[in-house]
Design a protein around this motif. Structure first.
Motif, PDB file in Angstrom:
ATOM      1  N   GLY A   1       0.809  -1.211   0.000  1.00  0.00           N
ATOM      2  CA  GLY A   1       0.000   0.000   0.000  1.00  0.00           C
ATOM      3  C   GLY A   1       0.842   1.260   0.000  1.00  0.00           C
ATOM      4  N   LEU A   2       1.926   1.265   0.769  1.00  0.00           N
ATOM      5  CA  LEU A   2       2.817   2.418   0.816  1.00  0.00           C
ATOM      6  C   LEU A   2       3.462   2.657  -0.542  1.00  0.00           C
ATOM      7  CD1 LEU A   2       4.090   4.601   2.619  1.00  0.00           C
ATOM      8  CD2 LEU A   2       5.878   2.939   3.190  1.00  0.00           C
ATOM      9  N   LEU A   3       3.953   1.604  -1.160  1.00  0.00           N
ATOM     10  CA  LEU A   3       4.563   1.744  -2.480  1.00  0.00           C
ATOM     11  C   LEU A   3       3.534   2.224  -3.498  1.00  0.00           C
ATOM     12  CD1 LEU A   3       6.996   1.506  -4.328  1.00  0.00           C
ATOM     13  CD2 LEU A   3       6.489  -0.930  -4.574  1.00  0.00           C
ATOM     14  N   ASP A   4       2.362   1.667  -3.477  1.00  0.00           N
ATOM     15  CA  ASP A   4       1.307   2.100  -4.404  1.00  0.00           C
ATOM     16  C   ASP A   4       0.983   3.580  -4.219  1.00  0.00           C
ATOM     17  OD1 ASP A   4       1.167  -0.466  -5.407  1.00  0.00           O
ATOM     18  OD2 ASP A   4      -0.707  -0.980  -4.376  1.00  0.00           O
ATOM     19  N   THR A   5       0.890   4.025  -2.972  1.00  0.00           N
ATOM     20  CA  THR A   5       0.604   5.435  -2.686  1.00  0.00           C
ATOM     21  C   THR A   5       1.714   6.337  -3.216  1.00  0.00           C
ATOM     22  OG1 THR A   5      -0.698   4.888  -0.738  1.00  0.00           O
ATOM     23  CG2 THR A   5       0.227   7.115  -0.829  1.00  0.00           C
ATOM     24  N   TYR A   6       2.960   5.952  -2.986  1.00  0.00           N
ATOM     25  CA  TYR A   6       4.085   6.749  -3.475  1.00  0.00           C
ATOM     26  C   TYR A   6       4.122   6.783  -4.997  1.00  0.00           C
ATOM     27  CZ  TYR A   6       6.422   7.841   0.933  1.00  0.00           C
ATOM     28  OH  TYR A   6       6.746   8.363   2.158  1.00  0.00           O
ATOM     29  N   VAL A   7       3.815   5.677  -5.638  1.00  0.00           N
ATOM     30  CA  VAL A   7       3.778   5.653  -7.103  1.00  0.00           C
ATOM     31  C   VAL A   7       2.723   6.646  -7.602  1.00  0.00           C
ATOM     32  CG1 VAL A   7       3.180   4.258  -9.131  1.00  0.00           C
ATOM     33  CG2 VAL A   7       4.736   3.335  -7.398  1.00  0.00           C
ATOM     34  N   GLU A   8       1.554   6.646  -6.980  1.00  0.00           N
ATOM     35  CA  GLU A   8       0.492   7.579  -7.375  1.00  0.00           C
ATOM     36  C   GLU A   8       0.911   9.028  -7.161  1.00  0.00           C
ATOM     37  OE1 GLU A   8      -3.263   6.710  -5.503  1.00  0.00           O
ATOM     38  OE2 GLU A   8      -3.148   4.595  -6.068  1.00  0.00           O
ATOM     39  N   GLU A   9       1.567   9.308  -6.034  1.00  0.00           N
ATOM     40  CA  GLU A   9       1.916  10.683  -5.681  1.00  0.00           C
ATOM     41  C   GLU A   9       3.155  11.202  -6.407  1.00  0.00           C
ATOM     42  OE1 GLU A   9       2.039  11.593  -1.505  1.00  0.00           O
ATOM     43  OE2 GLU A   9       0.256  10.395  -1.115  1.00  0.00           O
ATOM     44  N   TYR A  10       4.165  10.347  -6.577  1.00  0.00           N
ATOM     45  CA  TYR A  10       5.465  10.818  -7.053  1.00  0.00           C
ATOM     46  C   TYR A  10       5.934  10.190  -8.367  1.00  0.00           C
ATOM     47  CZ  TYR A  10       5.540  12.191  -2.157  1.00  0.00           C
ATOM     48  OH  TYR A  10       5.220  12.701  -0.933  1.00  0.00           O
ATOM     49  N   GLY A  11       5.226   9.186  -8.830  1.00  0.00           N
ATOM     50  CA  GLY A  11       5.660   8.457 -10.012  1.00  0.00           C
ATOM     51  C   GLY A  11       6.517   7.266  -9.616  1.00  0.00           C
ATOM     52  N   SER A  12       6.641   6.329 -10.525  1.00  0.00           N
ATOM     53  CA  SER A  12       7.292   5.061 -10.224  1.00  0.00           C
ATOM     54  C   SER A  12       8.769   5.206  -9.866  1.00  0.00           C
ATOM     55  CB  SER A  12       7.138   4.106 -11.406  1.00  0.00           C
ATOM     56  OG  SER A  12       7.695   2.857 -11.095  1.00  0.00           O
ATOM     57  N   VAL A  13       9.508   5.999 -10.606  1.00  0.00           N
ATOM     58  CA  VAL A  13      10.954   6.123 -10.356  1.00  0.00           C
ATOM     59  C   VAL A  13      11.205   6.701  -8.972  1.00  0.00           C
ATOM     60  CG1 VAL A  13      13.090   7.232 -11.097  1.00  0.00           C
ATOM     61  CG2 VAL A  13      11.558   6.250 -12.793  1.00  0.00           C
ATOM     62  N   ALA A  14      10.575   7.818  -8.664  1.00  0.00           N
ATOM     63  CA  ALA A  14      10.768   8.450  -7.348  1.00  0.00           C
ATOM     64  C   ALA A  14      10.281   7.536  -6.224  1.00  0.00           C
ATOM     65  CB  ALA A  14      10.052   9.787  -7.298  1.00  0.00           C
ATOM     66  N   ALA A  15       9.164   6.876  -6.433  1.00  0.00           N
ATOM     67  CA  ALA A  15       8.620   5.984  -5.406  1.00  0.00           C
ATOM     68  C   ALA A  15       9.601   4.868  -5.073  1.00  0.00           C
ATOM     69  CB  ALA A  15       7.292   5.404  -5.874  1.00  0.00           C
ATOM     70  N   HIS A  16      10.212   4.294  -6.082  1.00  0.00           N
ATOM     71  CA  HIS A  16      11.144   3.190  -5.855  1.00  0.00           C
ATOM     72  C   HIS A  16      12.473   3.651  -5.267  1.00  0.00           C
ATOM     73  CE1 HIS A  16       8.191   0.932  -8.223  1.00  0.00           C
ATOM     74  NE2 HIS A  16       8.669  -0.099  -7.558  1.00  0.00           N
TER      75      HIS A  16
END
Length: 109
Positions: free
Chosen positions: A26-41
């Motif tokens: 859930g945290l990773l999914d939220t970060y992907v939505e907010e910041y995009g995949s590269v930044a989230a990872h």
């Protein structure tokens, strides 16, 4: 650690610790939505690689606490692991005698 920090005039709080697999996803999914995949990872690992899910990572606050904990040099068993996450520490009893491993620039997802 909290008592030792307090004896040095430092407030040490746990901001985050053990996470379930579902929480990490859930945290990773939220970060992907907010910041995009590269930044989230750059900030959140997949659950399979997360030290939070494995149970030996903590995120501390406030900022003074992370600097204090880092200055212990692993004598507490906790070491800062990543350059881009000043708040993230991982525990291993070996750090008490061997010191902290070299920090990585960011989590390797």
């Amino acid at each position: 650690m909290k008592k030792l920090a307090a004896s040095k005039g430092v407030t040490l709080c746990l901001n985050d610790g053990k996470r379930s697999r579902a929480q990490q996803i859930g945290l990773l999914d939220t970060y992907v939505e907010e910041y995009g995949s590269v930044a989230a990872h750059d900030l959140v690992l997949p659950w399979q690689k997360s030290a939070h899910v494995k149970g030996y990572a903590v995120d501390v606050q406030p900022a003074g606490a992370d600097r204090w904990l880092q200055a212990t040099g692993g004598r507490s068993g906790f070491c800062r692991m990543y350059d881009n996450e000043t708040w993230h520490f991982e525990y291993a009893s070996a750090y008490r005698t061997s010191g902290c491993p070299a920090r990585q620039p960011k989590p390797a997802g």
